[in-house]
Structures are given as structure tokens and as C-alpha cells.
Motif scaffolding. Structure first.
Motif, PDB file in Angstrom:
ATOM      1  N   SER A 181       9.251   5.766  13.160  1.00 48.97           N
ATOM      2  CA  SER A 181       8.637   6.223  14.270  1.00 48.97           C
ATOM      3  C   SER A 181       7.811   7.659  13.815  1.00 48.97           C
ATOM      4  CB  SER A 181       9.192   6.385  15.654  1.00 48.97           C
ATOM      5  OG  SER A 181       8.541   6.902  16.618  1.00 48.97           O
ATOM      6  N   GLU A 182       8.507   8.410  13.296  1.00 46.74           N
ATOM      7  CA  GLU A 182       7.655   9.718  12.673  1.00 46.74           C
ATOM      8  C   GLU A 182       6.750   9.627  11.784  1.00 46.74           C
ATOM      9  OE1 GLU A 182      10.453  12.922  11.851  1.00 46.74           O
ATOM     10  OE2 GLU A 182      12.454  11.859  12.770  1.00 46.74           O
ATOM     11  N   SER A 185       3.800   8.328  13.595  1.00 47.11           N
ATOM     12  CA  SER A 185       3.101   9.412  14.197  1.00 47.11           C
ATOM     13  C   SER A 185       2.123  10.357  13.343  1.00 47.11           C
ATOM     14  CB  SER A 185       3.958  10.236  14.964  1.00 47.11           C
ATOM     15  OG  SER A 185       3.700  11.360  15.386  1.00 47.11           O
ATOM     16  N   LYS A 189      -1.641  11.312  12.943  1.00 49.85           N
ATOM     17  CA  LYS A 189      -2.131  12.676  12.798  1.00 49.85           C
ATOM     18  C   LYS A 189      -2.925  12.841  11.896  1.00 49.85           C
ATOM     19  CE  LYS A 189      -0.282  13.805  16.977  1.00 49.85           C
ATOM     20  NZ  LYS A 189      -0.098  12.362  17.153  1.00 49.85           N
ATOM     21  N   GLU A 211      -5.102   5.929  15.470  1.00 47.19           N
ATOM     22  CA  GLU A 211      -4.121   6.618  16.414  1.00 47.19           C
ATOM     23  C   GLU A 211      -3.639   5.465  17.588  1.00 47.19           C
ATOM     24  OE1 GLU A 211      -4.932  10.931  17.336  1.00 47.19           O
ATOM     25  OE2 GLU A 211      -6.928  10.081  17.469  1.00 47.19           O
ATOM     26  N   THR A 214      -1.145   3.062  15.507  1.00 50.45           N
ATOM     27  CA  THR A 214       0.277   3.867  15.318  1.00 50.45           C
ATOM     28  C   THR A 214       1.028   3.837  16.642  1.00 50.45           C
ATOM     29  OG1 THR A 214      -0.711   5.954  15.190  1.00 50.45           O
ATOM     30  CG2 THR A 214      -0.511   4.832  13.141  1.00 50.45           C
ATOM     31  N   THR A 215       0.378   4.602  17.702  1.00 52.00           N
ATOM     32  CA  THR A 215       1.094   4.648  18.923  1.00 52.00           C
ATOM     33  C   THR A 215       1.622   3.211  19.300  1.00 52.00           C
ATOM     34  OG1 THR A 215      -0.361   6.543  19.528  1.00 52.00           O
ATOM     35  CG2 THR A 215       0.800   5.169  21.361  1.00 52.00           C
ATOM     36  N   SER A 218       4.509   2.252  17.440  1.00 50.67           N
ATOM     37  CA  SER A 218       5.644   3.271  17.274  1.00 50.67           C
ATOM     38  C   SER A 218       6.327   2.759  18.687  1.00 50.67           C
ATOM     39  CB  SER A 218       5.209   4.744  17.618  1.00 50.67           C
ATOM     40  OG  SER A 218       6.408   5.503  17.744  1.00 50.67           O
TER      41      SER A 218
END
Length: 240
Positions: A181-182, A185, A189, A211, A214-215, A218
Motif C-alpha cells: 500500500s505504501e 501511494s 505521488k 493516482e 494506485t488509489t 490500495s
């Protein structure tokens, strides 16, 4: 206070470096370690490319200026050669020259537009190439967590010949999912650096797509993490 209004590429790389260290210490033999190392290796190139989007390509601008100036001089010279005094000049010859001048003006306008947008298209091509790499890494991260399901660890069950390897404890599986998950994120970014550095609609749209990707990925991981919490809560309530 301006530094809190924009993403700091140095801080992003530092955070990604710490994450890479944490993953290597926790899962040195796992594929997730190699994925994070690849993302860390790509991060400086991504940040450098994003930074160049806001800077002019000076040599290209000088070249474009010289080409446009030369073209204007040539068109002006051609217009100067067309003379019409209404009496001595043959009308047919005049209109031939006028038609040639109009054609030259149309082609010159198209050429000027091409040259004026050349810098934007070069920057866009570089940005989209990096964004494509980030999108690919996001999907690679997702593939590494697909088989990491909490149900198989918490409830157990008989294995089949084709069952994936289940060697992670509940604690390590949760940490594995946290790391994925990190990474997602931070991938988002890094893509946001491009939207921050330029206003090109295609680049901004590409960064926004990553974005959102990835959201969404996640969110799937956090659904697995929440399954741990629900299972543990149910176990505590069932305990005498």
C-alpha cells in the motif's frame, strides 16, 4: 510556508529510501524487495524529468526563433517582388504571384505553429514515457499482493498441488500488505510531480489516471487488512 503547498521530490525519495530499507530488512528474499528497489531506482529519473517540464529548452527556442525569423524574411521578400501598378503589370501574372504568396503564408503559418508547439510536444513525450513506467510498476506491485489473502492464513485449509506458497504469519502478511500500500501511494505521488510541474492537459490527465489507479489498488489491499481486524474482533468476542 510555501514548502507545504507543493510536493518535495527530495522528501519523496527519502521516504521511498526508508521504505526500501524496511522491506529489505523484513523480507530480504521476497520479490516485493526487488519491486521497491526498482521504484527507488526510477524515482530520481522521474523527479528530474518532472523538474525539466517547468524549464525552457533554450537551444530549441533559439533554433525556433531563427527559423521563424528567416521564414518571415523570405515571405516578406516574396511579397516585395509582387508589384502591381494597375496599368503596366499583367493581371494574370499578378494573380499567379498572389496565389503563390497565399500558399506560402498558409504553409508558413502551419510551420510556425509546428515549431511553436515543438517544445511542448517534446516535454509531453518525455513525461508520458515516465508515467507509463510508473503505471507499469503499479500493476507489478498489485500482482505481488494478489495471492496474499488473509482468509488462507487465518482459516487455514487443505492445500492443493497448485496452491501458492503460504509461509507468512498473520503479522508478516499484514506488514507485507502495508508495504504494498505504501509503495502504491508513493508511486501516485511521484506521478503527481508531473501535474505539479506543468499544465499540459495530457500530462495532467496521465498523472491523474495513475493516482486514481494506485488509489483503487490500495483500496483493495486495505480491504484485506480490514479483514484481519474483523477476524480478530470476532475472535475476541467468541473467546470465553
Amino acid at each position: 510556508m510555501q514548502k507545504y503547498r507543493t510536493l518535495d521530490k527530495t522528501r519523496l525519495i527519502e521516504t521511498l529510501t526508508r521504505l526500501d530499507t524496511r522491506i529489505r530488512e523484513r523480507f530480504p528474499e521476497r520479490g516485493i524487495s526487488g519491486v521497491c528497489a526498482e521504484l527507488l531506482a526510477l524515482a530520481p529519473d522521474v523527479s528530474a524529468t518532472a523538474e525539466t517540464l517547468g524549464k525552457p529548452i533554450r537551444l530549441l527556442r533559439i533554433f525556433v526563433f531563427l527559423v521563424i525569423a528567416t521564414g518571415i524574411l523570405l515571405v516578406g521578400r516574396l511579397a516585395w517582388l509582387i508589384e502591381f501598378d494597375g496599368i503596366e503589370t499583367d493581371g494574370f501574372v499578378f494573380f499567379q504571384g498572389l496565389e503563390a504568396l497565399i500558399n506560402v503564408l498558409i504553409l508558413s503559418g502551419a510551420g510556425i505553429w509546428f515549431l511553436l508547439t515543438l517544445e511542448t510536444r517534446i516535454k509531453r513525450s518525455r513525461a508520458l514515457e515516465r508515467l507509463h513506467e510508473l503505471r507499469s510498476i503499479a500493476h507489478v506491485i498489485d500482482t505481488h499482493q494478489l495471492t496474499k489473502t488473509p482468509v488462507s492464513v487465518l482459516e487455514g485449509g487443505d492445500r492443493t498441488a497448485s496452491s501458492p506458497e503460504r509461509t507468512l504469519t498473520p503479522f508478516h502478511l499484514r506488514r507485507y500488505l502495508d508495504y504494498c500500500s505504501e509503495m502504491l501511494s508513493l508511486t501516485g505521488k511521484l506521478a503527481a510531480l508531473f501535474a505539479q510541474s506543468c499544465r499540459d492537459p495530457e500530462v495532467v490527465a496521465g498523472a491523474s489516471d495513475i493516482e486514481q489507479l494506485t488509489t483503487a489498488l490500495s483500496r483493495k489491499i486495505w480491504q484485506k487488512i480490514m479483514a484481519f481486524s474483523r477476524y480478530e474482533s470476532g475472535s475476541e468476542m467468541a473467546a470465553p
